[in-house]
Design a protein around this motif. Structure first.
Motif, mmCIF file in Angstrom:
data_model
loop_
_atom_site.group_PDB
_atom_site.id
_atom_site.type_symbol
_atom_site.label_atom_id
_atom_site.label_comp_id
_atom_site.label_asym_id
_atom_site.label_seq_id
_atom_site.Cartn_x
_atom_site.Cartn_y
_atom_site.Cartn_z
ATOM 1 N N PRO A 89 0.843 -1.355 -0.034
ATOM 2 C CA PRO A 89 -0.059 -0.008 0.038
ATOM 3 C C PRO A 89 0.772 1.314 0.006
ATOM 4 O O PRO A 89 0.288 2.262 -0.418
ATOM 5 N N ASP A 90 2.009 1.234 0.330
ATOM 6 C CA ASP A 90 2.890 2.390 0.297
ATOM 7 C C ASP A 90 3.523 2.660 -1.083
ATOM 8 O O ASP A 90 3.825 3.871 -1.099
ATOM 9 N N THR A 91 3.326 1.685 -2.021
ATOM 10 C CA THR A 91 3.878 1.977 -3.468
ATOM 11 C C THR A 91 2.704 1.783 -4.345
ATOM 12 O O THR A 91 3.004 2.107 -5.562
ATOM 13 N N SER A 92 1.476 1.689 -3.990
ATOM 14 C CA SER A 92 0.470 1.449 -5.070
ATOM 15 C C SER A 92 -0.843 2.314 -4.509
ATOM 16 O O SER A 92 -1.522 1.642 -3.398
ATOM 17 N N TRP A 93 -1.493 3.062 -5.299
ATOM 18 C CA TRP A 93 -2.623 3.809 -4.827
ATOM 19 C C TRP A 93 -3.655 2.760 -4.875
ATOM 20 O O TRP A 93 -4.534 2.780 -3.719
ATOM 21 N N THR A 94 -3.735 1.969 -5.702
ATOM 22 C CA THR A 94 -4.841 0.842 -5.759
ATOM 23 C C THR A 94 -4.646 0.014 -4.504
ATOM 24 O O THR A 94 -5.494 -0.361 -3.832
ATOM 25 N N ALA A 95 -3.432 -0.448 -4.103
ATOM 26 C CA ALA A 95 -3.227 -1.285 -3.143
ATOM 27 C C ALA A 95 -3.561 -0.619 -1.661
ATOM 28 O O ALA A 95 -4.243 -1.201 -0.851
ATOM 29 N N LYS A 96 -3.515 0.705 -1.705
ATOM 30 C CA LYS A 96 -3.701 1.418 -0.481
ATOM 31 C C LYS A 96 -5.350 1.473 -0.428
ATOM 32 O O LYS A 96 -5.782 1.395 0.592
ATOM 33 N N LEU A 97 -6.140 1.839 -1.447
ATOM 34 C CA LEU A 97 -7.469 1.935 -1.444
ATOM 35 C C LEU A 97 -8.104 0.427 -0.962
ATOM 36 O O LEU A 97 -8.771 0.304 -0.022
ATOM 37 N N LEU A 98 -7.544 -0.744 -1.424
ATOM 38 C CA LEU A 98 -8.024 -1.995 -1.142
ATOM 39 C C LEU A 98 -7.470 -2.306 0.375
ATOM 40 O O LEU A 98 -8.436 -2.923 0.899
ATOM 41 N N SER A 99 -6.620 -1.852 0.907
ATOM 42 C CA SER A 99 -6.263 -2.220 2.257
ATOM 43 C C SER A 99 -7.080 -1.279 3.229
ATOM 44 O O SER A 99 -7.224 -1.791 4.453
ATOM 45 N N LYS A 100 -7.821 -0.491 2.789
ATOM 46 C CA LYS A 100 -8.887 0.238 3.634
ATOM 47 C C LYS A 100 -10.219 -0.544 3.419
ATOM 48 O O LYS A 100 -11.174 -0.216 4.466
#
Length: 103
Positions: free
Chosen positions: A19-30
Motif C-alpha cells: 500500500p505504500d507503493t500503490s494507490w490501488t493497494a492503498k485503497l484496497l487495504s482500507k
C-alpha cells in the motif's frame, strides 16, 4: 484487450501490492466500504460534470468513476468478467422487463 480490461487486470495485480507503493493497494487495504465511498464520490463528480455539460471534464470524471468501480468490485472479489457476464445475460431483454423481473 481493451483499456478497461487492461485496467481491471492491473487492479487485480495490485491487490497484493504494498500500500505504500500503490494507490490501488492503498485503497484496497482500507476495505470494501472505503472503496465504495470513493466510487460514490467519483460518480457524483461525473454527475456534476454531466449536468454542467463540459465534455472533457465528464470524460475525465467518467474514467475516474470506472477505475473506482473496478476497485470496489475487486474489494469484494468480483471482476469485470463478472459484470460482463451479467450484461451478457441481460442482452436482448427489454430494460422495462429487466426492472420488472427484479422488482
Amino acid at each position: 484487450m481493451s483499456a478497461l480490461e487492461r485496467l481491471a487486470a492491473t487492479i487485480a495485480e495490485r491487490k497484493g501490492a504494498d500500500p505504500d507503493t500503490s494507490w490501488t493497494a492503498k485503497l484496497l487495504s482500507k476495505g470494501p466500504e472505503k472503496c465504495a465511498e470513493k466510487f460514490g464520490e467519483e460518480a457524483v463528480e461525473a454527475i456534476i460534470e454531466a449536468v454542467k455539460g463540459d465534455r472533457d471534464k465528464l470524460v475525465s470524471e467518467a474514467a475516474d468513476a470506472l477505475y473506482h468501480l473496478l476497485v470496489m468490485l475487486a474489494a469484494r472479489d468480483l471482476t469485470l468478467a463478472d459484470v460482463e457476464a451479467e450484461l451478457d445475460r441481460r442482452e436482448g431483454r427489454s430494460g422495462i422487463a429487466e426492472k420488472a423481473a427484479r422488482g
